[in-house]
Design a protein around this motif. Sequence first.
Motif, PDB file in Angstrom:
ATOM      1  N   LEU A 139     -46.041 -29.008 -32.592  1.00 44.45           N
ATOM      2  CA  LEU A 139     -45.881 -29.660 -33.890  1.00 44.45           C
ATOM      3  C   LEU A 139     -45.238 -31.036 -33.775  1.00 44.45           C
ATOM      4  CD1 LEU A 139     -44.661 -26.630 -36.045  1.00 44.45           C
ATOM      5  CD2 LEU A 139     -46.955 -27.617 -35.958  1.00 44.45           C
ATOM      6  N   GLY A 140     -44.715 -31.348 -32.593  1.00 41.47           N
ATOM      7  CA  GLY A 140     -44.031 -32.621 -32.405  1.00 41.47           C
ATOM      8  C   GLY A 140     -42.672 -32.671 -33.060  1.00 41.47           C
ATOM      9  N   SER A 141     -42.082 -31.523 -33.285  1.00 39.34           N
ATOM     10  CA  SER A 141     -40.792 -31.473 -33.969  1.00 39.34           C
ATOM     11  C   SER A 141     -39.650 -31.025 -33.065  1.00 39.34           C
ATOM     12  CB  SER A 141     -40.882 -30.519 -35.158  1.00 39.34           C
ATOM     13  OG  SER A 141     -41.159 -29.197 -34.716  1.00 39.34           O
ATOM     14  N   TYR A 142     -39.894 -30.955 -31.748  1.00 41.33           N
ATOM     15  CA  TYR A 142     -38.852 -30.458 -30.846  1.00 41.33           C
ATOM     16  C   TYR A 142     -37.591 -31.261 -31.029  1.00 41.33           C
ATOM     17  CZ  TYR A 142     -36.380 -29.027 -26.664  1.00 41.33           C
ATOM     18  OH  TYR A 142     -35.434 -28.546 -25.810  1.00 41.33           O
ATOM     19  N   PRO A 143     -36.448 -30.641 -31.149  1.00 39.31           N
ATOM     20  CA  PRO A 143     -36.023 -29.254 -31.044  1.00 39.31           C
ATOM     21  C   PRO A 143     -35.656 -28.614 -32.375  1.00 39.31           C
ATOM     22  CG  PRO A 143     -34.146 -30.643 -30.614  1.00 39.31           C
ATOM     23  CD  PRO A 143     -35.292 -31.544 -30.981  1.00 39.31           C
ATOM     24  N   VAL A 144     -36.280 -29.012 -33.463  1.00 40.97           N
ATOM     25  CA  VAL A 144     -35.870 -28.568 -34.798  1.00 40.97           C
ATOM     26  C   VAL A 144     -35.967 -27.051 -34.968  1.00 40.97           C
ATOM     27  CG1 VAL A 144     -36.385 -28.748 -37.265  1.00 40.97           C
ATOM     28  CG2 VAL A 144     -36.463 -30.786 -35.820  1.00 40.97           C
ATOM     29  N   ILE A 145     -37.134 -26.469 -34.764  1.00 39.00           N
ATOM     30  CA  ILE A 145     -37.311 -25.025 -34.967  1.00 39.00           C
ATOM     31  C   ILE A 145     -36.460 -24.236 -33.977  1.00 39.00           C
ATOM     32  CG2 ILE A 145     -38.973 -23.123 -34.956  1.00 39.00           C
ATOM     33  CD1 ILE A 145     -41.106 -25.194 -35.779  1.00 39.00           C
ATOM     34  N   PHE A 146     -36.392 -24.703 -32.730  1.00 40.66           N
ATOM     35  CA  PHE A 146     -35.571 -24.060 -31.702  1.00 40.66           C
ATOM     36  C   PHE A 146     -34.111 -23.994 -32.136  1.00 40.66           C
ATOM     37  CE2 PHE A 146     -32.898 -24.761 -27.901  1.00 40.66           C
ATOM     38  CZ  PHE A 146     -33.121 -23.565 -27.259  1.00 40.66           C
ATOM     39  N   TRP A 147     -33.565 -25.085 -32.648  1.00 38.18           N
ATOM     40  CA  TRP A 147     -32.172 -25.111 -33.062  1.00 38.18           C
ATOM     41  C   TRP A 147     -31.929 -24.299 -34.329  1.00 38.18           C
ATOM     42  CZ3 TRP A 147     -28.209 -25.607 -30.259  1.00 38.18           C
ATOM     43  CH2 TRP A 147     -28.257 -26.369 -29.102  1.00 38.18           C
ATOM     44  N   ILE A 148     -32.902 -24.248 -35.211  1.00 35.60           N
ATOM     45  CA  ILE A 148     -32.752 -23.398 -36.403  1.00 35.60           C
ATOM     46  C   ILE A 148     -32.595 -21.945 -35.979  1.00 35.60           C
ATOM     47  CG2 ILE A 148     -33.975 -22.488 -38.425  1.00 35.60           C
ATOM     48  CD1 ILE A 148     -35.113 -25.334 -38.815  1.00 35.60           C
ATOM     49  N   TYR A 149     -33.422 -21.513 -35.021  1.00 39.81           N
ATOM     50  CA  TYR A 149     -33.307 -20.144 -34.505  1.00 39.81           C
ATOM     51  C   TYR A 149     -31.951 -19.931 -33.838  1.00 39.81           C
ATOM     52  CZ  TYR A 149     -33.958 -16.024 -31.637  1.00 39.81           C
ATOM     53  OH  TYR A 149     -33.784 -14.796 -31.041  1.00 39.81           O
ATOM     54  N   ASN A 150     -31.527 -20.868 -33.001  1.00 40.54           N
ATOM     55  CA  ASN A 150     -30.250 -20.721 -32.307  1.00 40.54           C
ATOM     56  C   ASN A 150     -29.072 -20.656 -33.274  1.00 40.54           C
ATOM     57  OD1 ASN A 150     -30.790 -20.484 -29.530  1.00 40.54           O
ATOM     58  ND2 ASN A 150     -31.387 -22.626 -29.480  1.00 40.54           N
ATOM     59  N   ILE A 151     -29.111 -21.440 -34.315  1.00 40.11           N
ATOM     60  CA  ILE A 151     -28.049 -21.385 -35.318  1.00 40.11           C
ATOM     61  C   ILE A 151     -28.090 -20.049 -36.050  1.00 40.11           C
ATOM     62  CG2 ILE A 151     -27.289 -22.378 -37.518  1.00 40.11           C
ATOM     63  CD1 ILE A 151     -28.150 -25.130 -36.325  1.00 40.11           C
ATOM     64  N   ALA A 152     -29.285 -19.546 -36.330  1.00 38.28           N
ATOM     65  CA  ALA A 152     -29.426 -18.270 -37.054  1.00 38.28           C
ATOM     66  C   ALA A 152     -28.897 -17.094 -36.240  1.00 38.28           C
ATOM     67  CB  ALA A 152     -30.888 -18.037 -37.420  1.00 38.28           C
ATOM     68  N   VAL A 153     -29.043 -17.121 -34.920  1.00 36.95           N
ATOM     69  CA  VAL A 153     -28.600 -15.984 -34.101  1.00 36.95           C
ATOM     70  C   VAL A 153     -27.269 -16.241 -33.407  1.00 36.95           C
ATOM     71  CG1 VAL A 153     -30.925 -15.092 -33.714  1.00 36.95           C
ATOM     72  CG2 VAL A 153     -29.907 -16.665 -32.046  1.00 36.95           C
ATOM     73  N   PHE A 154     -26.586 -17.344 -33.741  1.00 34.45           N
ATOM     74  CA  PHE A 154     -25.319 -17.649 -33.091  1.00 34.45           C
ATOM     75  C   PHE A 154     -24.273 -16.563 -33.336  1.00 34.45           C
ATOM     76  CE2 PHE A 154     -21.030 -19.491 -33.339  1.00 34.45           C
ATOM     77  CZ  PHE A 154     -20.861 -19.813 -32.001  1.00 34.45           C
ATOM     78  N   LEU A 155     -24.017 -16.225 -34.594  1.00 37.13           N
ATOM     79  CA  LEU A 155     -23.007 -15.202 -34.892  1.00 37.13           C
ATOM     80  C   LEU A 155     -23.383 -13.820 -34.348  1.00 37.13           C
ATOM     81  CD1 LEU A 155     -21.516 -15.923 -38.425  1.00 37.13           C
ATOM     82  CD2 LEU A 155     -20.378 -15.970 -36.211  1.00 37.13           C
ATOM     83  N   PRO A 156     -24.638 -13.368 -34.501  1.00 36.67           N
ATOM     84  CA  PRO A 156     -24.979 -12.077 -33.898  1.00 36.67           C
ATOM     85  C   PRO A 156     -24.795 -12.062 -32.378  1.00 36.67           C
ATOM     86  CG  PRO A 156     -26.661 -12.701 -35.482  1.00 36.67           C
ATOM     87  CD  PRO A 156     -25.738 -13.869 -35.337  1.00 36.67           C
ATOM     88  N   THR A 157     -25.143 -13.150 -31.713  1.00 40.04           N
ATOM     89  CA  THR A 157     -24.986 -13.221 -30.267  1.00 40.04           C
ATOM     90  C   THR A 157     -23.518 -13.235 -29.880  1.00 40.04           C
ATOM     91  OG1 THR A 157     -27.061 -14.442 -30.100  1.00 40.04           O
ATOM     92  CG2 THR A 157     -25.589 -14.542 -28.206  1.00 40.04           C
ATOM     93  N   LEU A 158     -22.719 -13.982 -30.602  1.00 39.02           N
ATOM     94  CA  LEU A 158     -21.287 -14.025 -30.329  1.00 39.02           C
ATOM     95  C   LEU A 158     -20.643 -12.658 -30.560  1.00 39.02           C
ATOM     96  CD1 LEU A 158     -18.858 -15.766 -29.558  1.00 39.02           C
ATOM     97  CD2 LEU A 158     -18.606 -16.329 -31.995  1.00 39.02           C
ATOM     98  N   GLY A 159     -21.003 -12.001 -31.666  1.00 38.14           N
ATOM     99  CA  GLY A 159     -20.463 -10.670 -31.941  1.00 38.14           C
ATOM    100  C   GLY A 159     -20.844  -9.662 -30.869  1.00 38.14           C
ATOM    101  N   LEU A 160     -22.094  -9.701 -30.447  1.00 36.78           N
ATOM    102  CA  LEU A 160     -22.548  -8.799 -29.390  1.00 36.78           C
ATOM    103  C   LEU A 160     -21.816  -9.077 -28.087  1.00 36.78           C
ATOM    104  CD1 LEU A 160     -24.484  -6.632 -28.292  1.00 36.78           C
ATOM    105  CD2 LEU A 160     -26.130  -8.474 -27.876  1.00 36.78           C
ATOM    106  N   SER A 161     -21.623 -10.336 -27.756  1.00 35.46           N
ATOM    107  CA  SER A 161     -20.930 -10.696 -26.519  1.00 35.46           C
ATOM    108  C   SER A 161     -19.483 -10.223 -26.544  1.00 35.46           C
ATOM    109  CB  SER A 161     -20.980 -12.202 -26.301  1.00 35.46           C
ATOM    110  OG  SER A 161     -22.306 -12.644 -26.193  1.00 35.46           O
ATOM    111  N   VAL A 162     -18.825 -10.371 -27.678  1.00 33.72           N
ATOM    112  CA  VAL A 162     -17.441  -9.905 -27.808  1.00 33.72           C
ATOM    113  C   VAL A 162     -17.388  -8.385 -27.667  1.00 33.72           C
ATOM    114  CG1 VAL A 162     -15.524  -9.659 -29.439  1.00 33.72           C
ATOM    115  CG2 VAL A 162     -16.632 -11.885 -29.125  1.00 33.72           C
TER     116      VAL A 162
END
Length: 117
Positions: A44-67
């Motif tokens: 789409l020529g939008s790198y890294p917009v969609i990638f970062w949206i996903y990373n922001i969306a799963v940041f808290l779940p990933t952090l909680g799981l890691s803890v």
Amino acid sequence: MHYYVDVIKRYADFSGRARRQEYWMFVLVSLPIMVVLIAIDFMLGSYPVIFWIYNIAVFLPTLGLSVRRLHDTGRSGWWYLVGLIPFVGWIGLIVLMAIEGDAGPNGYGPSPKQLQA
């Protein structure tokens, strides 16, 4: 797939313990999702917009799981900051996530292995 969904449902849960299997299955599902999103971003020529949206969306779940995973090994969630040490931090964090958790109850709760057995 249920490991991934279960982690997302417990997105801000930093208490308790998480098994190695739960952690690594989440990683195993999450990495291909990121690769596909990067490919879509490039098409789409939008790198890294969609990638970062996903990373922001799963940041808290990933952090909680890691803890919770660190809790399973008897360590505080603050050990996650080991990953900030230059060059060797992420290696140390991978080792901490890969070692077996405490067999019985520890200060963070009962063993998740015994609960599922």
